[in-house]
Design an enzyme around this catalytic site. Structure first.
Site, PDB file in Angstrom:
ATOM      1  N   SER A  11      -4.776   6.411   6.992  1.00 14.12           N
ATOM      2  CA  SER A  11      -4.717   8.121   7.516  1.00 14.12           C
ATOM      3  C   SER A  11      -5.699   8.582   8.236  1.00 14.12           C
ATOM      4  O   SER A  11      -5.587   9.108   9.318  1.00 14.12           O
ATOM      5  CB  SER A  11      -3.247   8.680   6.430  1.00 14.12           C
ATOM      6  OG  SER A  11      -2.098   7.472   5.864  1.00 14.12           O
ATOM      7  N   ARG A  15      -6.676   8.628  12.128  1.00 15.01           N
ATOM      8  CA  ARG A  15      -6.461   9.736  13.171  1.00 15.01           C
ATOM      9  C   ARG A  15      -7.405  10.340  13.732  1.00 15.01           C
ATOM     10  O   ARG A  15      -7.791  10.798  14.748  1.00 15.01           O
ATOM     11  CB  ARG A  15      -5.886  11.226  11.429  1.00 15.01           C
ATOM     12  CG  ARG A  15      -4.516  11.629  11.784  1.00 15.01           C
ATOM     13  CD  ARG A  15      -4.135  11.845   9.845  1.00 15.01           C
ATOM     14  NE  ARG A  15      -3.677  12.644   9.690  1.00 15.01           N
ATOM     15  CZ  ARG A  15      -2.184  11.988   9.363  1.00 15.01           C
ATOM     16  NH1 ARG A  15      -2.570  10.357   9.205  1.00 15.01           N
ATOM     17  NH2 ARG A  15      -1.078  12.270   9.156  1.00 15.01           N
ATOM     18  N   SER A 155       6.345  13.490   8.892  1.00 13.47           N
ATOM     19  CA  SER A 155       5.121  14.046   9.535  1.00 13.47           C
ATOM     20  C   SER A 155       4.285  13.480  10.800  1.00 13.47           C
ATOM     21  O   SER A 155       3.776  14.319  10.842  1.00 13.47           O
ATOM     22  CB  SER A 155       4.459  14.705   8.093  1.00 13.47           C
ATOM     23  OG  SER A 155       3.472  13.662   7.719  1.00 13.47           O
ATOM     24  N   GLN A 156       4.528  12.038  10.468  1.00 17.51           N
ATOM     25  CA  GLN A 156       3.673  11.546  11.683  1.00 17.51           C
ATOM     26  C   GLN A 156       4.620  12.225  13.346  1.00 17.51           C
ATOM     27  O   GLN A 156       3.528  12.452  13.916  1.00 17.51           O
ATOM     28  CB  GLN A 156       4.088  10.308  12.210  1.00 17.51           C
ATOM     29  CG  GLN A 156       3.050   9.296  10.530  1.00 17.51           C
ATOM     30  CD  GLN A 156       3.302   8.205  11.010  1.00 17.51           C
ATOM     31  OE1 GLN A 156       4.181   7.956  11.015  1.00 17.51           O
ATOM     32  NE2 GLN A 156       3.102   7.068   9.854  1.00 17.51           N
ATOM     33  N   ASP A 295       4.708   8.144  -0.853  1.00 15.46           N
ATOM     34  CA  ASP A 295       3.483   7.094  -0.473  1.00 15.46           C
ATOM     35  C   ASP A 295       3.832   5.738  -1.715  1.00 15.46           C
ATOM     36  O   ASP A 295       3.906   4.569  -1.656  1.00 15.46           O
ATOM     37  CB  ASP A 295       2.552   5.661   1.014  1.00 15.46           C
ATOM     38  CG  ASP A 295       2.833   5.937   2.011  1.00 15.46           C
ATOM     39  OD1 ASP A 295       3.981   5.831   2.481  1.00 15.46           O
ATOM     40  OD2 ASP A 295       2.259   6.182   2.835  1.00 15.46           O
ATOM     41  N   LYS A 322      10.872   3.470   6.621  1.00 18.88           N
ATOM     42  CA  LYS A 322       9.435   2.911   6.619  1.00 18.88           C
ATOM     43  C   LYS A 322       9.650   1.639   6.762  1.00 18.88           C
ATOM     44  O   LYS A 322      10.512   1.650   7.035  1.00 18.88           O
ATOM     45  CB  LYS A 322       9.170   2.905   4.797  1.00 18.88           C
ATOM     46  CG  LYS A 322       8.793   4.441   3.910  1.00 18.88           C
ATOM     47  CD  LYS A 322       7.795   5.941   5.122  1.00 18.88           C
ATOM     48  CE  LYS A 322       7.269   6.867   4.584  1.00 18.88           C
ATOM     49  NZ  LYS A 322       6.372   7.459   5.115  1.00 18.88           N
ATOM     50  N   ARG A 326      12.547   1.784   1.320  1.00 16.75           N
ATOM     51  CA  ARG A 326      11.615   1.282   0.292  1.00 16.75           C
ATOM     52  C   ARG A 326      12.752   1.704  -1.168  1.00 16.75           C
ATOM     53  O   ARG A 326      12.367   1.060  -2.006  1.00 16.75           O
ATOM     54  CB  ARG A 326      10.641   1.684   0.050  1.00 16.75           C
ATOM     55  CG  ARG A 326       9.452   1.395   1.038  1.00 16.75           C
ATOM     56  CD  ARG A 326       8.539   1.848   1.453  1.00 16.75           C
ATOM     57  NE  ARG A 326       7.349   1.607   1.979  1.00 16.75           N
ATOM     58  CZ  ARG A 326       6.157   1.775   2.353  1.00 16.75           C
ATOM     59  NH1 ARG A 326       6.221   3.854   2.092  1.00 16.75           N
ATOM     60  NH2 ARG A 326       5.953   1.912   3.574  1.00 16.75           N
ATOM     61  N   ARG A 367       3.792  -2.248   0.854  1.00 18.42           N
ATOM     62  CA  ARG A 367       3.938  -1.456  -0.845  1.00 18.42           C
ATOM     63  C   ARG A 367       4.567  -1.979  -1.287  1.00 18.42           C
ATOM     64  O   ARG A 367       4.255  -2.240  -2.439  1.00 18.42           O
ATOM     65  CB  ARG A 367       4.137   0.290  -0.616  1.00 18.42           C
ATOM     66  CG  ARG A 367       3.411   0.422   0.739  1.00 18.42           C
ATOM     67  CD  ARG A 367       2.725   2.385   0.524  1.00 18.42           C
ATOM     68  NE  ARG A 367       1.711   2.369   1.466  1.00 18.42           N
ATOM     69  CZ  ARG A 367       0.849   2.477   1.726  1.00 18.42           C
ATOM     70  NH1 ARG A 367       0.041   2.096   0.106  1.00 18.42           N
ATOM     71  NH2 ARG A 367      -0.295   2.921   2.242  1.00 18.42           N
ATOM     72  N   LYS A 393      -1.425  -5.830   5.904  1.00 23.78           N
ATOM     73  CA  LYS A 393      -1.417  -4.526   7.052  1.00 23.78           C
ATOM     74  C   LYS A 393      -2.047  -3.429   6.603  1.00 23.78           C
ATOM     75  O   LYS A 393      -2.465  -2.976   7.669  1.00 23.78           O
ATOM     76  CB  LYS A 393       0.064  -3.962   6.702  1.00 23.78           C
ATOM     77  CG  LYS A 393       1.007  -2.450   6.974  1.00 23.78           C
ATOM     78  CD  LYS A 393       2.463  -2.191   7.092  1.00 23.78           C
ATOM     79  CE  LYS A 393       2.449  -1.053   8.194  1.00 23.78           C
ATOM     80  NZ  LYS A 393       2.895  -1.439   9.261  1.00 23.78           N
TER      81      LYS A 393
END
Length: 413
Positions: A11, A15, A155-156, A295, A322, A326, A367, A393
């Protein structure tokens, strides 16, 4: 007392790459994550015309505050940050920019962001399925102004608009009607300030000034989500583990997973730059709202069967959109292991039991693979995985790192 070397935060790396590309001058990123997701992000930046150079464990990015120009086609692979941040960055430029992604990413929603970019002045031409990849952006820069946004699924969408806000002509005034994973927004605001732009926040109202990001040298901290698997392993095996570079000054909300482990009976200590988790191996079930640290939901789901009492995970609907569903993936795998589970729209209840070894269905989700590797440490038999390579990933060396951790535990204990 084993120490685990965790790769850089996905993350923060994403950014930082956006901020570096948008900044004036050349930015050096120290120890960013190198994985399929971040390589896809760098590839996208290069396709848009930005100069990115790798130097050992570092990256040098030459920024362009004016945004990309001309015509380009970007393939975002499986990366959600690539697929959501780069369209916003391209909309700040001048030209025609097409975006597509893997079949997995094509299924994930894009409507809130694309609608917002359209209202801010970009022209969006969608492909076969509205609100998803592929699409094309025609733009002559973004005007800015007031906008309302629903970030209840990811939130992305908000992060993408916050990051591009300074590149608009008027700045942005964003009112958010719903928001998930708030710590990721806090991370974004902190990093924007590090690159010279301060956002005024009043609850879920954000005022982003027009301005220019400044280049700098920026160190990327280890990934807290990836650390969660080793924290969980320590709690499960009754050992102690240290992760250097994560502590009380971390930007990552997913470090709060250690608080969940503490409620389960583990011992947790954080100082400025190190996180330590230890345990007797005797764990209690918990009831926990994981909306802001979703996550790490699969990590808790994979650990929960070994607790003495049931575990209830709530408010995680967003995990259904996701890399896979999940919530369903966890329920399916736990059921196949002989563990009793109950599910609802946004919750999962897991009863205690000894998981039997099965072939874990990863659904191509990194994940799920990493979380249920922890279950395998104490399952009845040897756990296998239908797609172990999906960990590339975000954590390409996960399985060798886990093997080294287990070897260190056997040596120390």
């Amino acid at each position: 007392m084993p120490k685990v070397a965790i790769p850089g935060s996905k993350s923060i790396t994403a950014r930082a790459l956006f901020l570096a590309a948008a900044a004036k001058g050349t930015t050096t990123l120290r120890r960013p994550l190198f994985s399929d997701d971040t390589e896809g992000f760098v590839e996208g930046l290069t396709t848009l015309g930005y100069a990115v150079e790798r130097d050992g464990d570092d990256l040098h990015v030459k920024g362009s505050p004016e945004g990309p120009t001309g015509v380009a086609s970007v393939f975002c692979r499986d990366g959600a940050t690539t697929a959501r941040f780069l369209p916003a960055l391209s909309a700040s430029g001048h030209g025609q920019f097409s975006f597509d992604a893997s079949n997995q990413m094509r299924k994930r929603p894009m409507s809130p962001l694309l609608d917002a970019l359209g209202r801010l002045g970009a022209s969006i031409t969608v492909g076969a399925q509205t609100g998803h990849h592929p699409f094309t952006i025609n733009t002559d820069g973004l005007e800015g102004g007031e906008i309302e946004l629903d970030a209840g699924i990811s939130s992305q969408f908000l992060t993408a608009l916050l990051l591009v806000g300074p590149l608009t002509r008027k700045g942005l005034d964003i009112r958010v009607t719903d928001l998930v994973s708030r710590p990721y927004v806090d991370m974004t605001l902190s990093m924007m300030a590090d690159f010279g732009i301060n956002v005024v926040r009043d609850g879920d109202h954000f005022r982003v000034p027009s301005g220019t990001y400044e280049s700098r040298t920026y160190r990327v901290e280890p990934d807290a989500s990836s650390s969660s698997y080793f924290f969980a392993a320590a709690a499960l095996l009754g050992v102690e583990v240290h992760v250097e570079g994560l502590g009380t000054e971390s930007l990552q909300g997913d470090l709060r997973f250690v608080d969940v482990l503490k409620k389960m009976g583990a011992n947790v200590h954080l100082d400025r730059s190190r996180a330590t988790v230890s345990s007797s191996g005797h764990l209690q079930g918990v009831e926990v709202n994981m909306r802001d640290i979703s996550d790490t939901m699969p990590t808790l789901a994979a650990l929960a069967p070994f607790a003495k009492t049931p575990t209830l995970i709530t408010d995680v609907f967003n995990t259904r959109v996701k890399e896979c569903d999940r919530l369903e993936a966890c329920a399916v795998n736990l059921s196949r292991m002989g563990i009793k589970v109950e599910t609802g729209r946004d919750w999962l209840r897991i009863l205690p039991g000894l998981p039997k070894a099965v072939e874990v269905e990863t659904f191509g989700d990194h994940r799920i693979a990493m979380a249920f590797s922890i279950t395998g440490l104490k399952s009845n038999g040897v756990m296998s995985f239908d797609d172990p390579g999906c960990v590339k990933k975000t954590f390409p060396t996960f399985f060798t790192t886990l093997e080294d951790f287990v070897t260190a535990v056997r040596t120390a204990y």
